[in-house]
Structures are given as structure tokens and as C-alpha cells.
Scaffold this active site. Sequence first.
Site, mmCIF file in Angstrom:
data_model
loop_
_atom_site.group_PDB
_atom_site.id
_atom_site.type_symbol
_atom_site.label_atom_id
_atom_site.label_comp_id
_atom_site.label_asym_id
_atom_site.label_seq_id
_atom_site.Cartn_x
_atom_site.Cartn_y
_atom_site.Cartn_z
ATOM 1 N N LYS A 133 4.628 -13.021 -1.721
ATOM 2 C CA LYS A 133 3.727 -11.988 -2.249
ATOM 3 C C LYS A 133 4.420 -10.614 -2.372
ATOM 4 O O LYS A 133 4.279 -9.925 -3.377
ATOM 5 C CB LYS A 133 2.520 -11.854 -1.320
ATOM 6 N N GLY B 281 9.556 -24.271 16.858
ATOM 7 C CA GLY B 281 8.555 -25.322 16.722
ATOM 8 C C GLY B 281 7.814 -25.430 18.030
ATOM 9 O O GLY B 281 8.297 -24.967 19.056
ATOM 10 N N CYS C 228 14.965 -20.483 18.634
ATOM 11 C CA CYS C 228 13.969 -20.998 19.577
ATOM 12 C C CYS C 228 14.079 -22.529 19.707
ATOM 13 O O CYS C 228 15.082 -23.024 20.204
ATOM 14 C CB CYS C 228 12.568 -20.530 19.188
ATOM 15 N N GLU D 271 13.370 -12.734 14.034
ATOM 16 C CA GLU D 271 12.582 -12.423 12.836
ATOM 17 C C GLU D 271 11.373 -11.549 13.126
ATOM 18 O O GLU D 271 10.796 -10.978 12.211
ATOM 19 C CB GLU D 271 12.152 -13.722 12.137
ATOM 20 N N ASP E 150 -1.083 -11.600 -8.852
ATOM 21 C CA ASP E 150 -0.247 -12.708 -9.302
ATOM 22 C C ASP E 150 -0.354 -12.946 -10.808
ATOM 23 O O ASP E 150 0.661 -13.042 -11.502
ATOM 24 C CB ASP E 150 -0.600 -14.003 -8.545
#
Length: 509
Positions: free
Chosen positions: A365, A54, A81, A170, A226
Site C-alpha cells: 500500500k 514463526g 527469530c 524489522e 488503488d
Amino acid sequence: MNQMVVILDFGGQYNQLIARRVRECGVYCEVMPYNVPMERITEKNPIGIIFTGGPNSIYLESSPKCDPAVFELGVPVLGICYGIQTMAYLLGGHVTSPDSREYGKTDTYYDTTCPLFRGVPAQAISWMSHTDYVDTIPAGFRVTAHTNTCPTAAMENAEKRLYGLQFHPEVLHTQHGSEMLHNFLYEVCGAKGDWTMGNYAETAIRSLREKIGGGKVLLALSGGVDSSVAAALLSRAVGSQLTCIFVNHGLMRKNEGDEVEAAFGGRELNFVRVNAEERFLKKLAGVSEPEHKRKIIGEEFIRVFEEEAKKIGTVDFLAQGTIYPDVIESGTGDAAVIKSHHNVGGLPDYVDFKEIVEPLRLLFKDEVRRLGLELGLPEYLVWRQPFPGPGLAIRVIGEITKEKLDTLRDADAIFREEIARAGLDRSVNQYFAVLTSMRSVGVMGDGRTYDYTLALRGVTTTDFMTADWARIPYDVLEHISNRIINEVRGINRIVYDITSKPPATIEWE
Ligand code: XMP
């Protein structure tokens, strides 16, 4: 029921990326705001909890803090973090704010007896992006990684299964970062890896059958990824109870209408193709202002759809291709914002239906694409780049005519074909041609020409909110330019757009 991990969002820029990485490890996860009530976490029965990064300093009055009860659930927690700082602060450690920040690729020293670092070398590069760091760890913890400037690059309380990382596992810049996440999920949380697209398809089909029963379902099929995957999934679940309406507004790319029809023609569903080109072009005649074009197309689309829907009569469900990034609740801001997304604006008001079904609501996605392949959709549909609802109407600058659209379609088809041939169709995220409607002087053979200038646009982006222009090699551009000039009449000049977004936008209108 899938095992699941809860990701508490503290407002960092990599929140969705963490969620995608977890799912890539075969573990289902959901993102929730940092201040979500504990009951909403416990009712999910998670096998692990991850705190995201954040932008804030933990000592600010206004900085996001979660309920410390989260550490008493007996569920493993990984703080990343700002997440490690939150963990340290709430459990009685101390966070310091030095003058300098640590940013970028950083040599990091790991204690490989920590389960998170099993199989990771004792020294490797991690990606750091912080000012504050933990200088006093809470009681019961030990330091498991450090850098030359950060004494607590990682910490653990093995007994309580609490872990913290100051760097970002990540992001790809962190070497072995995905192994660390994998270790957390499998070694610490006991994940089984039950989140696969095959499994998902089966479960989704079963629950769609339960929900829909004998009811009728209506879907607006645009031919985009989609809505196509939603159609494939629903047709597997309820077959001919599904009707898909595909409105061809005449603003599609070359052969697109037939490709969509071919992909769905053989499936068990009712496929309605409405060829409404003339209708749309008539409404658009003489209109040159982009927002006006959009409005006309949106309204006409609803009208056409409504007319077709009326022929079917009352339906029980209206299906939509909403995907997970559209429904994630953000962790920061005064109120949790839930973005709502309708593939076609305003539709629900016009169609008589009882309920909405959104069969892709849980998927990112890339998962939607994998599901599409799992369901047997062709690669060209599954890997289709985003295409705006108003179609080529906003890629012919100014006034639209059928001739201009046809010219653009031919040029755009060559551009796309050559990008694919050069193997760039996955690395350039969106690419298309724009008919500028500006004419300039050229010379062809022995004669003077006065023809249109075509612009080519290619961008790289992850979220389409910002984008960089794609560095397409000159020789590829040269070949594309030659082919278009030779094969498409009415174009005598080609330019390549080298503006990023901002300040430009991706589309020209
Ligand atoms: P811009 O041009 O705003 O585009 O940088 C960002 C992304 O959105 C797409 N786009 C649209 N999609 N209706 C849509 O469905 C629209 O009116 C529209 N305008 C832009 C654009 O193709 C890009 O992917």
C-alpha cells in the site's frame, strides 16, 4: 530486471513487515511459503534469502521446516527469530526450550566486527519475542550478539554468508534494526538499491505497453487509492485505449465525485462518470438491514457497470487494482492459501473481456501511494483513507434517505477537515461520522429540539483486522462538536465511539 530477495514465510506475525522494510531499503523482494520447491527460488535468481519468524518450536513434528538445500545455493541467508533456530537446527546446532520466555525490549551486546552490526553501537536495545533459543551453534558459526539471558542473540558463518538474529530487526523497537537489514542487503548480498518508484513506473509502463499492445482496457474507478493509481499508470501506458467507468452511486462523501473527475479529467483516457444516485436510492428505499443494503448496492453496481461496458463493446483487458498483500501466499496452514480480491465482487462474469491486468500486483500500500505521487496524482487522492464500497449507506444506520445522507455528508466533511487541520489525518488511520438515526431531546436557543445523534469514529490500525479507538485530543473533539452542531441542521448530540475492534467493528453496520 530488478535484483531480488526471497523471503521465506514460516508463519510469523511480522512477515509482511520484513518485506516492506526490505523494499524501503530499495531492494525488491517477494514472500514465498517456507516449503516452496527449490526450483522456484533458484529461478528468481535471488541475491539473498530471509527466513521469517514463526510461532512454533522447531522440535515439534508439525513445525515448518524448509529444504536444507537452501544453504547450498551459495546465496546469503538471514534467519530471524524462528529463522535462526531453523538455521541452527538444520545445520547441526541445538535449540533449547527453557521454562521462561524473553519478551520485549532487551539490552543486547553486539560484536561490531560482524558486517550486520557495522555502524551499530556495542550495546543497544533489541526487541525479543521468544521462548526457545540456540544454545549450541552449528560448526563453522560464531556468536555475534548476546543478551543477559540469551547466549545466541545473533550468529554468523561469514564464509558461507549465513546469518541469524534471535530478535526482530524489522520492528521499530529494535534500535538500529533497519541498519542491520540494510547491512545484510548491501554489505552481504551486494544490493545496488535498484527498487525505486521512478524505476518501477518506467518498467511497469513499458511492460503494460507490451502486454496490452493496441488492445482496449476497462477499469472500474472507485476513487480509492488503488483504482486511482492503477488508472494513472494505465493512462500513462496506453492513453486513450483505457476507459475508466466511475459509478457515482450517490453514497459518496461530500464533493468526492467532482474530486475524482477533476483528478482524471485532464489525463489522456476515456473517463465515463455515471450519476446513478436516483437509481440506487430507489432500490434502497425502505431497506434497513446492513447486509441487505450491501447486496442491493453490489448488484446494482454490476448492472450499471455492465450497461456502460456494453456501450464500449468488447474489451481486451479488464484492469483491477489488486495489491501485493492480497496475493501473498501464506507460509502456514495445510495448503497455501492465496487470497483473491476483486475490487468489485463478481464483475468479471458480467463483462466481456479476454484477460485481467493487475498493474499493482507487486506493490504494498505505501508503495502504491508513492507511485501515485510519482505519477502526479494529487495528495488528497493518494492519501485517501479506506472507504467502503457501499459508501455512506452503511454509515446511515437503518433506512436511508437523501436528507439523511446530506446531513451525514456535511457533518463528516467537518470532521475530516478538522482532523486534517489538527495534523491527525495520517496517524488516525480511518475516521468518519455515522448518522445513528436515533433521536434525542436537546435545547437550542430557547427551544426544545428532537434531532439526530451523530457518532464520530476514529481508529488506529495497521491491517484493519483489529483496531484501537484513536485518542483524539478532547479540545479537537470539542471544536469538531461545536462546529457540527452549529453548522449542520438536524443534529443536536454528538458522541465519540470508544470501542476497539474486537469486540466492535470499525464500521457500525
Ligand atoms: P469492519 O467494519 O469490518 O471494517 O471492521 C474493516 C474495514 O473494511 C471496510 N469495510 C468495507 N469495505 N465493503 C468494502 O469495500 C464493505 O462492505 C465494507 N465493510 C467494511 C471498513 O471501512 C474498514 O476499513
